[in-house]
Design an enzyme around this catalytic site. Structure first.
Site, PDB file in Angstrom:
ATOM      1  CG  ASP A  22       1.099 -20.135 -17.747  1.00 39.67           C
ATOM      2  OD1 ASP A  22       1.888 -19.287 -18.199  1.00 39.67           O
ATOM      3  OD2 ASP A  22       0.622 -20.083 -16.604  1.00 39.67           O
ATOM      4  CD  GLU A  71      -5.693 -14.375 -16.264  1.00 38.13           C
ATOM      5  OE1 GLU A  71      -5.272 -14.257 -15.104  1.00 38.13           O
ATOM      6  OE2 GLU A  71      -4.972 -14.276 -17.269  1.00 38.13           O
ATOM      7  CG  ASP A  82       1.265 -13.219 -15.290  1.00 37.09           C
ATOM      8  OD1 ASP A  82       0.416 -13.756 -16.022  1.00 37.09           O
ATOM      9  OD2 ASP A  82       2.045 -13.867 -14.557  1.00 37.09           O
TER      10      ASP A  82
HETATM   11  O1  MIG Z   1       1.333 -18.144 -11.337  1.00 35.74           O
HETATM   12  O2  MIG Z   1       5.097 -14.802 -13.090  1.00 35.74           O
HETATM   13  O3  MIG Z   1       1.537 -16.936 -17.431  1.00 35.74           O
HETATM   14  O4  MIG Z   1       4.198 -16.383 -18.029  1.00 35.74           O
HETATM   15  O5  MIG Z   1       6.072 -16.665 -15.963  1.00 35.74           O
HETATM   16  C1  MIG Z   1       2.210 -18.008 -12.419  1.00 35.74           C
HETATM   17  C2  MIG Z   1       5.232 -16.172 -13.227  1.00 35.74           C
HETATM   18  C3  MIG Z   1       2.426 -16.565 -12.738  1.00 35.74           C
HETATM   19  C4  MIG Z   1       2.022 -16.891 -15.106  1.00 35.74           C
HETATM   20  C5  MIG Z   1       2.418 -16.420 -16.464  1.00 35.74           C
HETATM   21  C6  MIG Z   1       3.827 -16.833 -16.752  1.00 35.74           C
HETATM   22  C7  MIG Z   1       4.751 -16.255 -15.710  1.00 35.74           C
HETATM   23  C8  MIG Z   1       4.319 -16.727 -14.316  1.00 35.74           C
HETATM   24  N1  MIG Z   1       2.929 -16.335 -14.080  1.00 35.74           N
END
Ligand code: MIG
Length: 823
Positions: A508, A435, A432
């Site tokens: 998201d 980016e 996650d």
């Molecule tokens: O700032 O880990 O897209 O799927 O549940 C949010 C928490 C961070 C973004 C991801 C989402 C995930 C969430 N993450």
């Protein structure tokens, strides 16, 4: 390795260079404080003075710049432009190895142009103005420069802004570019590629998580592709600024693109995969249903959710731990209060058929008592700013530093960090925030330095590949640690070629009908853009779906290559049984259907892996010469045999569905329908429009609560009558190792063909794997005659049942047949 740096070369002031004022151009740089003070000067190629050939490369020079044309294959030609004739060293994260596969090519020259021809494509370079164009062997021009390639010096960072501009035709449509949340046809729009954390993104928001600089053009039924392999912030304009121009440009790097010949869209995608690679075969379990949430904790909650699946008899293979499993969000640690004995928990989950997938973020907490930080610091693995300060930013753990995943040594190290998780039994890793996302600032500043596999670069160059290199490190590390069992990985950010390492989800999204619609288009687009293993957060990440929306989303997700429900932490419970009846029963029915079709999906995956076909195929890919199909974005095929049309409106009781030409059978009622037209289909909550192409053989496994729950004793073959001969593939192997790379698999090919009073099914096999089951259960649909005799490999099968009303023939036979004749 030393790299040529064009900025070190003397810059000749050439009178031959055309100076064109900003006003005349479609491109403007508004955000450059330095350039903003000066008139922007673009320099255009003028006229090639000569040509030089070195093997499969041709170099064309004007007084200043050089254009290199590389013949890669008969259908792929690469074009590069070096403003001051110094090319960057060849290196690409997207194209790991440029395999030149070309038989013959010739250079021709006449008064007006140079022309390089392969057996299928001509690349023309005009002598007058250096315009580059491509044509097919019938001399039909498929792609042509509208203005010569051009550039603009970047005073602030060095290097150039580089630009390519092609002619855009009145009815030309454009597809691809990854996950852009907009209509399937990109015509009339402008886009930026810059990986961005886009919480609750909206229709038309740009950019979002991924950068896939590959598009497919379709003009008058003829397709070609352009892959602009440039990792800098890149821009695409499809007839938006000027309806007669398609442009692509980048804030740095080289003007380097691959022209990919069609004429079929499918071939363009295949050839794009030839450059960037395909997805490896996923572990079979990963094709099952996955349940996720931010977050399931403590352990008792995880167990409760897992038990919920088994109690409700809803199949599920994957369960996810989001960031709360960690100690203070420190990657590779556990919160011992919530998870006192992860090994035991993961083992118990595994005994009940669940694979545990854990999240990992790139931000490493600045904390000298934290081993990962200490190691990274000692080994100098964290990213630094231009003046050598560490790149620091706030993310979940607080103040963080970030590994430079563009450094192969760092990737190697990162891979080893999963050791403990693998020992504990973790089967998959969710990547996650790559980016990379930073709270407040959004992402890293431009001046952060990256090792870039020895080729060095600032964050301007590395930003779009950062996430891809993170998941690459994860995938490669897991693969080693799992002793060559297939790891499962999922990523949010990516660049072209990311499919070699991972699945993706669309990020998201929101629990709304609009997002259901958007997710449908995004998954089709990702599939056409070389990312086959994709899915949405079923139900919508933020917000609250009602039972109807959730069920409609499960129905669509059943036909997403990757099927996972996920939801944000502040939402109500969101498991397939959370909405009560009738929703639970319908969700179960669809998740069961997902499991029945696993052998079909897996075979489709094989076709992707081996041949480069996408898994989801928009209708326009099947009938690209039908102009009306350019705008169709609701229905798609899953593989090439099942047509799916999700229901994306509340309360909808019926809808129109377009069926491509040929014969189709309704999946639910086996009704034969002729395609090439729209049909009105009832859409009660229990079903969505599903059709199977005549002549298909769809293999089906018995429903299980998870992959591998029971030994398979018999496989059902759903055979759909067709008069015209039709091929189907059925792929099987162990489902968890890389033995398929050594031909340990079984690929069966079926050919079905019918006559008004008989039907023949042939089977041939390839590969070294033998499944353990012995029998096929045939379900032959749509026979137009009453069968009286079945002959299988010369022997008569006497035991069969024919339902004359539904036209279904039912019988069993051993899987190793060569030919079955029904008369
Ligand atoms: O700032 O880990 O897209 O799927 O549940 C949010 C928490 C961070 C973004 C991801 C989402 C995930 C969430 N993450």
């Amino acid at each position: 390795m030393e790299q040529n740096n064009p900025s070190n070369d003397p810059i000749p002031e050439s009178p031959a260079v055309k100076l064109i004022e900003q006003e005349e151009e479609v491109f403007q740089h508004v955000n450059n404080p330095v350039l903003g003070l000066k008139p922007i000067v673009k320099k255009y190629l003028t006229a090639p003075e000569n040509v030089e050939q070195k093997g499969n490369k041709f170099f064309f020079r004007d007084t200043e710049a050089t254009v290199e044309v590389t013949i890669v294959t008969d259908e792929i030609i690469r074009v590069r432009m070096a403003p001051h004739s110094v090319f960057l060293e060849e290196f690409s994260y997207a194209v790991p190895k440029l395999e030149v596969k070309v038989s013959v090519f010739h250079l021709h020259e006449n008064e007006n142009e140079y022309r390089i021809s392969t057996s299928t494509v001509n690349c023309h370079i005009s002598k007058k103005d250096f315009l580059v164009s491509f044509s097919d062997s019938q001399n039909h021009v498929t792609s042509a420069d509208a203005t010569p390639m051009h550039w603009e010096e970047n005073v602030q960072f060095g290097g150039y802004y580089v630009f390519g501009t092609k002619v855009c035709h009145p009815e030309e449509a454009f597809y691809g570019l990854g996950d852009k949340p907009t209509d399937l046809n990109l015509r009339g729009k402008r886009f930026v590629n810059w990986n961005t954390d886009a919480y609750s993104f909206a229709w038309n928001q740009d950019p979002i998580y991924r950068s896939i600089p590959f598009y497919i053009s379709l003009n008058e039924g003829i397709a070609h592709g352009i892959f602009f392999d440039n990792t800098f912030k890149a821009h695409f304009d499809f007839g938006s600024e000027d309806r007669n121009k398609t442009s692509f440009w980048a804030d740095g790097g080289e003007l380097q693109y691959y022209y990919i010949h069609g004429p079929n869209m499918m071939d363009v995608v295949k050839r794009y995969h030839l450059l960037t690679g395909t997805h490896p075969m996923p572990p079979l379990w990963a094709l099952g249903y996955h349940q996720c949430r931010w977050s399931y904790y403590p352990e008792s909650k995880v167990k409760k959710v897992a038990n919920g699946f088994r109690e409700n008899k809803i199949p599920c293979d994957g369960i996810y731990l989001d960031i709360d499993y960690m100690d203070g969000y420190r990657c590779f640690t556990w919160n011992r209060k919530y998870f006192p004995d992860p090994k035991k928990m993961i083992k118990e989950l595994a005994a009940d058929g669940f694979k545990t997938v854990v999240i990992i973020d790139p931000g490493i907490r600045v904390d000298d008592n934290y081993w990962v930080f200490k190691e990274g610091k000692e080994k100098r693995y964290f990213c630094r700013r231009c003046d050598d300060y560490f790149m620091e930013g706030h993310v979940w753990p607080g103040r963080c530093q970030f590994p430079d995943f563009t450094n192969p040594e760092v990737r190697e190290w990162w891979g080893t960090l999963f050791d403990e998780l693998v020992q504990l039994g973790v089967a998959g890793v969710w990547n996650d925030m790559n980016e990379p996302a930073v709270f407040g600032a959004g992402t890293f500043p431009d001046d952060v330095r990256h090792q870039y596999d020895g080729y060095r670069g600032s964050h301007r160059k590395a930003h779009n590949v950062y996430g891809m290199q993170m998941v690459r490190a994860t995938y490669e590390g897991m693969r080693k640690l799992m002793k060559n069992k297939r790891p499962f990985t999922i990523t949010r950010a990516g660049y072209s070629g990311v499919q070699r390492f991972t699945s993706v989800w669309t990020g998201d999204n929101v629990a709304s009908w609009e997002h259901l619609r958007l997710g449908n288009v995004q998954c089709q687009r990702l599939s056409m853009s070389g990312i086959p293993f994709c899915g949405t957060d079923i139900g919508g990440f933020s917000g609250e779906p009602d039972g109807e929306l959730f069920t409609r989303w499960i129905q669509m997700g059943t036909f997403s290559p990757f099927m996972r429900a996920h939801s944000a932490g502040d939402t109500k419970e969101r498991e397939p049984w959370s909405f009560g009846e009738p929703y639970t029963a319908i969700n179960r029915k669809f998740i069961e259907l997902r499991y029945k079709l696993i052998p079909y999906l897996y075979s489709t995956f094989w076709e992707h892996h081996r041949y480069g076909f996408p898994i989801l195929r928009p209708v326009v890919m099947q009938e690209q010469d039908e102009i009306n199909n350019q705008a169709r974005q609701d229905e798609f095929t899953y593989g090439d045999k099942i047509l799916v049309c999700p229901v994306m409106e509340p309360g909808q009781t019926s809808r129109k569905v377009y069926l491509p030409k040929g014969n189709w059978f309704g999946y639910w009622d086996n009704e034969l329908i002729e395609g090439g037209r729209e049909v009105e289909v009832a859409t009660p909550l229990e079903t969505i429009p599903l059709f199977v192409k005549a002549g298909s053989v769809i293999p089906e496994y018995p429903v299980m609560q998870y992959v591998g729950e029971k030994e398979i004793e018999e496989v059902k073959l759903n055979v759909y009558y067709s008069e015209a001969p039709a091929n189907s593939f059925f792929f099987e192997d162990y489902g968890e190792t890389f033995a398929y790379e050594q031909d340990i698999y079984s690929e069966k090919k079926f050919v079905a063909s019918g006559k008004p009073t008989s039907f023949t099914l042939q089977q041939s096999m390839e590969g070294l794997y033998t499944p353990r089951y012995e029998n096929y259960h045939f379900n032959v649909v749509g026979l137009p005659f009453k069968p009286s005799k079945i002959i299988a490999d010369g022997k008569e099968v006497t035991d069969f049942v024919f339902d004359a009303e539904k036209l279904i023939l039912d019988f069993k036979f051993t899987k190793n047949f060569k030919q079955i004749e029904i008369a």
